[in-house]
Design an enzyme around this catalytic site. Structure first.
Site, mmCIF file in Angstrom:
data_model
loop_
_atom_site.group_PDB
_atom_site.id
_atom_site.type_symbol
_atom_site.label_atom_id
_atom_site.label_comp_id
_atom_site.label_asym_id
_atom_site.label_seq_id
_atom_site.Cartn_x
_atom_site.Cartn_y
_atom_site.Cartn_z
ATOM 1 N N GLU A 232 8.068 5.145 16.524
ATOM 2 C CA GLU A 232 6.799 4.881 15.822
ATOM 3 C C GLU A 232 6.320 3.540 16.357
ATOM 4 O O GLU A 232 6.877 2.498 16.032
ATOM 5 C CB GLU A 232 7.030 4.859 14.314
ATOM 6 N N CYS A 266 0.670 -1.174 11.783
ATOM 7 C CA CYS A 266 0.398 -0.325 12.942
ATOM 8 C C CYS A 266 -0.668 0.712 12.633
ATOM 9 O O CYS A 266 -1.452 1.093 13.517
ATOM 10 C CB CYS A 266 1.681 0.348 13.409
#
Length: 456
Positions: A232, A266
């Site tokens: 990720e 993010c």
């Protein structure tokens, strides 16, 4: 000298360094994790392991104030948001405690027409390595450790170097909950040592949340040793505004989507793609809200925007802004900067070919674009090397479904932000990585789906 040390970004004060693990200590940890998998995981039931995970959730709730204050010191998260992270983390553990047996139950193959029966039985793989970032110190670990411990995998956890205190606090909670010592172990390791861990035959997979650079390095090493990887990585999520019957609501959502967690997430909204007819109004109201946010002491209960995570992070963000301006972008508005305290910045006139058009800004910097129609909005939203999340605002349900189908991202959130939940899968495509965490899919990544066919 160890790199594991807490440097409070709000004050610049540093604590005592945490000793880095020796190679011998790391070897011992791998052996303990492997032995625990063989002699404990294989002899306990999903229900027994789920009960221990629920105790971990309970300890997060009991110790929430202490845990929250730790990460305020480590990375500058405002106290209210730090408390919220601890609460959400506890909810993730509880989710897997409640749903583990259901998700891991035997699955009959209904299409099977041969004699006897055939089904899939899910089981653990063994020792896993997690490499986690500083921006959500507890939440990121829960997404990885929660489902895998319920499944029966054992965990080696390498946290960010600026988060040694929260790393130690988490290891203690797993022990206090009743997990054996080898089930979850914290490693204070460097990158060379991590390569050795990945290469070890007893380690079956690795999950990393972090930068593209770190992800590429870990994936390269894991690929060399044929280990399963979940990544990720970064994101530059679009916030697409095509229509609204409440501009103030859309602007407030844009502000929250960009600036939660000190604008260091993010999956934050970073590129604001606004239909031409709404652009001027949106830009005016959005800019005013960005400038209203004045960073303040993260320990104050009413602070929304605290400092960036480090002086290096603030300097790096400043350099990105300067480079964008040199390449033709316009600083439409910006507040003051005082060390790590970085006020909001709004950029316009960013064009394809500029660095700013394709890179991620990790801080309160927003790029606002005007587009003439839906097709241009989709094209601009997809013109990114990333593909993590996205935000779509429209009053037209048919348009929502049409556009959502065309957005190149792992997640599309419609008419709202902050909609994450333990049962909803999280992950991206392209340079944002691969694999999924949370929800049912989070317990399916590091699993052996073993076919069992019985003839008689």
């Amino acid at each position: 000298m160890s790199k594991y040390i807490v440097t409070n970004p709000a004050t610049g004060e540093s604590g005592a360094p945490y000793a880095q693990d020796s190679d011998a200590q790391i070897s011992t940890a791998i052996e303990a994790a492997h032995n625990t998998y063989q002699n404990w995981s294989k002899k306990t039931s999903v229900a027994e392991r789920a009960a221990l995970i629920e105790k971990v959730a309970m300890l997060h709730r009991e110790r929430r104030e202490e845990l929250a204050e730790i990460i305020v010191r480590e990375m500058g998260k405002p106290l209210a948001q730090a408390l919220g992270e601890v609460d959400f983390t506890a909810d993730i553990y509880s989710f897997y405690a409640a749903n583990g047996e259901k998700y891991l139950a035997d699955e009959p193959i209904v299409e099977f027409e041969g004699e006897g029966e055939a089904f899939i039985r899910r089981s653990a793989l063994g020792v896993l390595l997690g490499i986690m970032p500083w921006n959500f110190p507890y939440y990121q670990v829960a997404r990885f450790a929660g489902p895998n411990l319920v499944l029966g995998n054992t965990i080696l956890l390498k946290h960010a170097s600026q988060c040694p205190e929260s790393a130690a606090a988490m290891e203690k909670m797993f022990l206090d909950a009743g997990f054996p010592a080898g089930a979850y172990q914290n490693l204070y390791a460097d990158s060379k040592q991590i390569e050795t861990v990945i290469a070890d035959d007893r380690v079956q997979g690795v999950s990393l949340t972090g930068s593209e650079r770190a992800g590429a390095a870990v994936a390269e090493t894991a690929g060399r040793y044929l280990k399963k990887v979940v990544l990720e990585l970064g994101g530059s999520d679009p916030f697409i505004l095509l229509s609204t019957d409440d501009m103030d609501y859309a602007v407030d959502a844009a502000i929250a989507g960009r600036n939660d967690n000190n604008a260091q997430a993010c999956n934050a909204a970073k590129r604001f793609v606004v239909i031409e007819s709404l652009y001027s109004e949106f830009l005016e109201k959005f800019t005013a809200k960005m400038l209203e946010m004045v960073p303040s002491n993260p320990m104050d209960e009413d602070t929304y925007l605290g400092p960036l995570s480090s002086a290096g992070a603030a300097d790096g963000l400043e350099e990105q802004i300067s480079r964008a301006v040199k390449q033709g972008a316009t600083v439409h508005a910006r507040g003051d900067r005082n060390g790590t305290y970085f006020s909001g910045v709004v950029l316009t006139d960013v064009k394809p070919g500029m660095d700013a058009h394709h890179e991620e800004f990790f801080g309160p910097v927003a790029i606002v674009y005007s587009v003439k129609d839906e097709a241009e909005a989709i094209s601009l939203a997809n013109d990114t090397p990333f593909g993590l999340g996205s935000y779509l605002f429209s009053t037209d349900k048919e348009q929502v479904l049409r556009v959502a189908d065309q957005i190149e991202a792992g997640m599309v959130y419609v008419n709202g932000v902050g909609l994450d939940s333990p049962e909803l899968p999280f992950g991206g495509i392209k340079r944002s990585g691969f694999g999924r965490e949370l929800g049912r899919y989070g317990i399916e990544e590091f699993v052996n789906r073993k076919l069992i066919r019985i003839l008689k």
